[in-house]
Write a protein that holds these residues in place. Structure first.
Motif, PDB file in Angstrom:
ATOM      1  N   PHE A 285      -2.021  -5.409  -2.472  1.00  0.00           N
ATOM      2  CA  PHE A 285      -2.616  -4.231  -1.824  1.00  0.00           C
ATOM      3  C   PHE A 285      -3.834  -3.744  -2.604  1.00  0.00           C
ATOM      4  O   PHE A 285      -4.835  -3.315  -2.033  1.00  0.00           O
ATOM      5  N   MET A 286      -3.752  -3.810  -3.923  1.00  0.00           N
ATOM      6  CA  MET A 286      -4.854  -3.322  -4.758  1.00  0.00           C
ATOM      7  C   MET A 286      -5.896  -4.394  -5.043  1.00  0.00           C
ATOM      8  O   MET A 286      -6.838  -4.162  -5.794  1.00  0.00           O
ATOM      9  N   GLY A 287      -5.734  -5.545  -4.431  1.00  0.00           N
ATOM     10  CA  GLY A 287      -6.644  -6.643  -4.697  1.00  0.00           C
ATOM     11  C   GLY A 287      -7.796  -6.697  -3.725  1.00  0.00           C
ATOM     12  O   GLY A 287      -8.476  -5.689  -3.473  1.00  0.00           O
TER      13      GLY A 287
ATOM     14  N   PHE B  23     -12.678   5.348   3.494  1.00  0.00           N
ATOM     15  CA  PHE B  23     -11.512   5.751   2.703  1.00  0.00           C
ATOM     16  C   PHE B  23     -10.333   5.993   3.640  1.00  0.00           C
ATOM     17  O   PHE B  23     -10.484   6.578   4.723  1.00  0.00           O
ATOM     18  N   ALA B  24      -9.158   5.547   3.214  1.00  0.00           N
ATOM     19  CA  ALA B  24      -7.945   5.763   4.022  1.00  0.00           C
ATOM     20  C   ALA B  24      -6.747   5.859   3.099  1.00  0.00           C
ATOM     21  O   ALA B  24      -6.749   5.317   1.989  1.00  0.00           O
ATOM     22  N   MET B  25      -5.735   6.578   3.567  1.00  0.00           N
ATOM     23  CA  MET B  25      -4.459   6.631   2.862  1.00  0.00           C
ATOM     24  C   MET B  25      -3.423   5.899   3.713  1.00  0.00           C
ATOM     25  O   MET B  25      -3.244   6.217   4.892  1.00  0.00           O
ATOM     26  N   TYR B  26      -2.763   4.918   3.112  1.00  0.00           N
ATOM     27  CA  TYR B  26      -1.703   4.186   3.800  1.00  0.00           C
ATOM     28  C   TYR B  26      -0.365   4.858   3.470  1.00  0.00           C
ATOM     29  O   TYR B  26      -0.031   5.028   2.285  1.00  0.00           O
TER      30      TYR B  26
ATOM     31  N   LEU C 210      -2.036  -0.150  14.254  1.00  0.00           N
ATOM     32  CA  LEU C 210      -1.984  -1.563  14.629  1.00  0.00           C
ATOM     33  C   LEU C 210      -2.686  -2.341  13.520  1.00  0.00           C
ATOM     34  O   LEU C 210      -3.908  -2.316  13.393  1.00  0.00           O
ATOM     35  N   LEU C 211      -1.918  -3.011  12.701  1.00  0.00           N
ATOM     36  CA  LEU C 211      -2.485  -3.682  11.524  1.00  0.00           C
ATOM     37  C   LEU C 211      -3.219  -4.954  11.914  1.00  0.00           C
ATOM     38  O   LEU C 211      -2.854  -5.630  12.883  1.00  0.00           O
TER      39      LEU C 211
ATOM     40  N   PRO D 199      -7.111  -8.490   4.480  1.00  0.00           N
ATOM     41  CA  PRO D 199      -6.211  -8.829   3.364  1.00  0.00           C
ATOM     42  C   PRO D 199      -5.249  -7.711   2.988  1.00  0.00           C
ATOM     43  O   PRO D 199      -4.103  -7.970   2.616  1.00  0.00           O
ATOM     44  N   VAL D 200      -5.709  -6.461   3.070  1.00  0.00           N
ATOM     45  CA  VAL D 200      -4.828  -5.343   2.711  1.00  0.00           C
ATOM     46  C   VAL D 200      -3.756  -5.138   3.786  1.00  0.00           C
ATOM     47  O   VAL D 200      -2.560  -4.984   3.487  1.00  0.00           O
ATOM     48  N   ASP D 201      -4.174  -5.134   5.043  1.00  0.00           N
ATOM     49  CA  ASP D 201      -3.199  -5.012   6.129  1.00  0.00           C
ATOM     50  C   ASP D 201      -2.200  -6.164   6.091  1.00  0.00           C
ATOM     51  O   ASP D 201      -1.001  -5.977   6.333  1.00  0.00           O
TER      52      ASP D 201
END
Length: 659
Positions: free
Chosen positions: A20-22, A63-66, A100-101, A106-108
């Protein structure tokens, strides 16, 4: 998901966080590390909390918060937390339903690989850095608050029957996001077959006019192979009409239309009970029958169209070709009769043939209305308005247990109104039960608003008007809050839109609804705050509100002024349309507002959909004929209101303009 801290700090969460942080996430910047660390700490140590993580894409300044619910059964509770701590105050989008991912992101993809695909909320605060900070801090507060509570399960499963009733009511009342939320709860709870779950999904997509999405459902072929109820089959045919045949039929190219139908990789019904179908579904069957040269069935379809006076709703080229092919339609009445869905359904169809009969059977005999509701046979009956006194007298004497069963009929009861056939006495009994029986949860408020709107539309006497408003005022502490500001403002605006026979009652209710919002008005987004102030001023309610944040234009204004945006507002409530159009034009004078309340696909509706750059739909009592025509014709970004009142439509409009 386990609840042991040692496991949550193990390889599973470590591997997830690494991905996720990559790639695709730039929050690894050392300047941001102090802001990220608390969220990583909770992700590692508290498996009983949602995973909350920031994402920043430097290249596009996004910017987004998951917020990730660890289990599907926790999606509803997670949504409630988001609404309570952030909601519309700090979110531009993403707070109402899981995202909807994108599997190519890559993060989704990391989220999909480690959690369920439909349990993640992606909250955005727009480009404003101060709002981004507030969003991040509000979610940090959420995690801190929840972590201070004792570990316990905070998701309570509702009975399946109640969830289905809530789904029907939300859909009937125009609750787009809310109906999706309930559908996800049903899915997470279990106990429903995949086929029946697919029926609910199809019903929702049909109402919203999302034809392409409906036809892309992975399990749709299986559903069609299993002899679905007629409303489900009709919904699929409606989608085919909008998404597959529209282009060819609009230019009169029947051969192309049939070829597209023939090559469609779906087991569509060939011959169904045409008596119960609308013009969109009949158009598909006519095209198919004409293409395969089935003169007998063409005659049956033409006979039904003439009998139901729907012929004028069929494309002229198709209708002419069908009449030339089967000129003896007037005598063709030998319609095929498909098998009933079940013996229970057949029995119910024989014994229940009116609203009075349905309420009597459900309330007094304990009949399960599932078959009647699934088959929608109530659409063939005269509306409740035709037997209002009789039904109301029955409802008046129901016990709480009997009412609990009858409340499941709220959705169909609202739909049967169609903004035309109001049944004031029966509607008032529904409201009485809601207010006295504590049906005032978030999932019930859209239905209570729709019932209230319907009752007030009947022009009650001054005494009846005062009694209803006083009861709403007395219960307001149970449901009025900053989190419910959208639906609260829907109620307030309705006080302005309907005639007022008792000024004192209206003022008292307006104060009860608006005062809690004014006390916490710093949490209202600019558009909602402005609308709240406008309503308070129009109603003469002297309240103190938070000042406007700055003299600079709001996010919506910045993005839409001077850019020639054209927004189409769709609702069957003309008063709401006028209200929202007026407010939008004040908020952003640079836009052009189009409106439509057409119940069917008309030339005017199609033209407006084509010209619009943004579309907002309120779908209460709407039909696929209209919503499907809009979604098929437009290339604009589309948003759906999560309710049928002015505040609901306005919020959706502002969000889609700011997106």
């Amino acid at each position: 998901m386990n609840t042991d801290a040692s496991e949550t700090s193990g390889s599973f969460i470590q591997n997830f966080l690494t991905r996720f942080m990559g790639m695709g996430n730039d929050v690894g910047n050392p300047k941001l590390s102090t802001h990220v660390a608390p969220f990583l700490h909770y992700a590692f140590t508290r498996s009983d909390l949602p995973v909350v993580l920031p994402r920043y894409q430097a290249l596009i300044d996004e910017f987004a918060m998951y917020v990730i619910a660890r289990e599907r059964s926790e999606v509803g509770a997670t949504r409630g937390l988001i609404v309570s701590f952030a909601g519309p105050s700090y979110c531009v989008s993403g707070d109402l339903a899981p995202a909807l991912l994108n599997r190519n992101d890559p993060v989704d993809k990391a989220v999909i690989d480690f959690f369920s695909e439909d349990t993640t909320f992606i909250l955005r605060a727009g480009k404003n850095r101060e709002k981004r900070r507030r969003l991040r801090e509000s979610l940090g507060l959420m995690q801190a608050t929840m972590s201070a509570r004792p570990r316990r399960s905070w998701s309570v499963a509702k009975p399946l029957g109640r969830l289905i009733a809530q789904f029907d009511a939300e859909l009937a009342a125009g609750g787009e996001a809310s109906s999706l939320h309930v559908l996800q709860e049903i899915q997470a709870r279990g106990g429903m077959t995949p086929t029946n779950l697919a029926h609910l999904q199809i019903k929702r997509l049909d109402r919203l006019g999302l034809s392409a999405q409906l036809l892309e459902m992975e399990d749709l072929p299986n559903v069609l192979h299993q002899n679905p109820p007629i409303p489900v089959g009709e919904a699929v045919l409606n989608a085919v009409r909008s998404a597959v045949l529209e282009e060819s039929l609009s230019v009169g190219d029947l051969e192309a239309a049939y070829e597209r139908l023939r090559t469609l990789d779906l087991p569509l019904p060939v011959k169904v009970d045409a008596h119960r179908l609308g013009p969109q579904a009949l158009t598909v069957l006519l095209t198919a029958a004409l293409g395969r040269g089935d003169d007998d069935y063409l005659g049956v379809l033409l006979h039904k169209l003439d009998e139901q006076r729907q012929a004028e709703l069929i494309p002229a080229t198709l209708l002419d070709a069908a009449r030339k092919r089967a000129p003896s339609a007037a005598e063709a009445t030998d319609e095929p009769h498909p098998a009933e869905s079940s013996a229970v359904e057949a029995s119910l169809r024989g014994s229940i043939n009116s609203w009075m009969g349905l309420f009597m059977a459900v309330a007094k005999e304990g009949t399960d209305p599932s078959a009647v509701l699934t088959d929608s046979i109530w659409r063939e009956w005269p509306p409740p308005a035709d037997s209002d006194n009789e039904v109301a007298e029955l409802l008046t004497d129901l016990t709480d247990q009997e009412w609990d069963r009858c409340w499941r009929l709220t959705g169909p009861f609202i739909e049967a109104d169609e903004y035309t056939h109001v049944a004031p006495r029966s509607t008032r009994e529904f409201i009485n039960y809601a207010l006295s029986g504590n049906r005032l949860a978030v999932g019930d408020l859209n239905a209570v608003y729709a019932l209230t709107e319907s009752y007030l539309r009947s022009s009650p006497s001054a005494n009846e008007y005062r009694q209803l408003l006083d009861e709403l005022r007395d219960t307001s502490p149970q449901w009025v809050s900053i989190d419910n500001s959208r639906i609260v403002l829907d109620f307030v605006d309705r006080l302005i839109l309907v005639p007022c026979p008792d000024e004192s009652a209206r003022l008292n209710l307006a104060i009860a609804l608006l005062e809690p919002l004014s006390r916490r008005s710093t949490r209202l987004d600019p558009a909602t705050l402005a609308f709240s102030k406008q309503l308070a001023k129009e109603l003469g309610v002297p309240l103190q509100w938070a000042p406007t944040e700055s003299t600079s234009p709001s996010t919506a204004e910045v993005q839409i002024n001077g850019k020639g945006e054209v927004i189409l507002l769709y609702s069957l409530d003309n008063q709401v349309l006028m209200r929202v159009a007026e407010t939008l034009e004040k908020l952003a004078p640079g836009i052009k507002v189009l409106m439509s309340s057409d119940k069917i696909s008309t030339t005017s509706l199609k033209q407006k959909a084509q010209h619009a750059t943004r579309v907002v739909l309120a779908t209460r009592c709407a039909t696929h004929a209209a919503t499907g025509a809009i979604t098929a014709r437009t290339r604009a970004k589309i948003a759906f209101a999560d309710g049928s009142g002015s505040a609901s439509l306005l919020r959706a409009a502002v969000n889609v303009l700011a997106d």
